[in-house]
Design an enzyme around this catalytic site. Structure first.
Site, PDB file in Angstrom:
ATOM      1  N   GLU A 119      39.254  -2.991  16.501  1.00  0.00           N
ATOM      2  CA  GLU A 119      40.695  -3.144  17.040  1.00  0.00           C
ATOM      3  C   GLU A 119      41.424  -3.410  17.900  1.00  0.00           C
ATOM      4  OE1 GLU A 119      43.682   0.271  13.760  1.00  0.00           O
ATOM      5  OE2 GLU A 119      41.831   1.198  15.067  1.00  0.00           O
ATOM      6  N   GLU A 139      38.567   2.058   7.609  1.00  0.00           N
ATOM      7  CA  GLU A 139      39.254   3.644   7.893  1.00  0.00           C
ATOM      8  C   GLU A 139      39.311   3.942   5.993  1.00  0.00           C
ATOM      9  OE1 GLU A 139      39.221   2.000  11.461  1.00  0.00           O
ATOM     10  OE2 GLU A 139      38.749   0.782   9.718  1.00  0.00           O
TER      11      GLU A 139
END
Length: 263
Positions: A119, A139
């Site tokens: 990210e 995730e």
């Protein structure tokens, strides 16, 4: 800064290094704080025209420090579950700061680049990777979603179909695939990666700095990133309270397969 992040300016190039190799450069709260300070330092330093972000040791980053997740009650209080939007906002502030820096940023990836590490890399303008680098946004295998801009920025780069595939499966993919899909700009042998990064930076230095900064702002302004970040925060505030998330974290720490129940 704590020493988990180091900085060095060489001419017009400002280098930021995540320096926690013994933890595979896992991103703790302190690492995030240090990264933010390093970006602010780059923004205010005289003559900086390119920022290069890399990781010390064998990997760029293995992602978020799971120990930090367990420490959330200590940092935000016993009602931390009700503050998930605030927690997400705090982390999103880091990647937003990287993205909105008018100086071009290059993330140099090697070994692995997972979760929050990816990210952060996605918030940079360019990503150059060593052959053999493994990337993932895993995730969903923890029972949550990428909420630090990963969902929004990956979709912007690769389109809805591919983003759904990579996020909803949480699968690991190669640097070669990442280059083919437009996530990575260039892949090189590990031994020559530094030279490739230098050549890429040198090419950016040929352009007028004000024009480069304005081009970055215009291109990024074409996409409604703020709305995407808001939706990420909304989704995470629901998922963080689920039994599946608790199971996902415990399974990851114990290095066993998670047994999700959809609860």
């Amino acid at each position: 800064m704590s020493g988990f992040v180091t900085t060095e300016q060489i001419g017009a190039i400002f280098r930021i290094t995540i320096n926690r190799p013994e933890k595979r450069n896992a991103i703790s709260w302190q690492v995030g704080k240090d990264l933010r300070a390093a970006i602010d330092q780059a923004a205010s330093a005289a003559g900086v025209r390119v920022v290069v972000l890399s990781g010390a040791g064998p990997v760029f980053s293995a992602g978020i420090d799971l120990g930090d997740l367990l420490d959330l009650p200590n940092r935000y209080g016993e009602n931390w579950l009700r503050q998930m939007r605030t927690i997400t906002d705090d982390w999103q502030a880091l990647t937003t700061r990287i993205e909105r820096l008018e100086i071009p940023t290059i993330a140099v990836l090697h070994g692995m680049c997972l979760g929050l590490g990816l990210e952060i890399a996605l918030a940079c303008d360019f990503r150059l990777a060593a052959n053999g680098t493994k990337l993932a946004l895993p995730e969903t295998r923890l029972g949550i979603v990428p909420d630090v801009g990963g969902t929004t920025r990956l979709t912007r780069l690769v389109g809805v179909g591919r983003a759904k595939e990579l996020i909803m499966t949480g699968r690991t993919f190669s640097a070669a695939d990442a280059e083919r899909w437009g996530i990575v700009n260039q892949v090189a042998d590990a031994g020559s990666l530094d030279e490739v990064v230098q050549a890429f930076a040198d090419e950016l230095l040929l352009a007028a700095p004000l024009a480069v900064g304005m081009a970055k702002r215009v291109i990024d302004g074409l996409f409604d990133v703020d709305r995407g970040l808001m939706l990420e925060g909304w989704a995470q505030s629901q998922l963080i309270r689920s039994a599946d998330f608790s199971e996902g974290v415990q399974a990851a720490i114990a290095r066993r397969a998670a047994e999700f129940k959809g609860e």
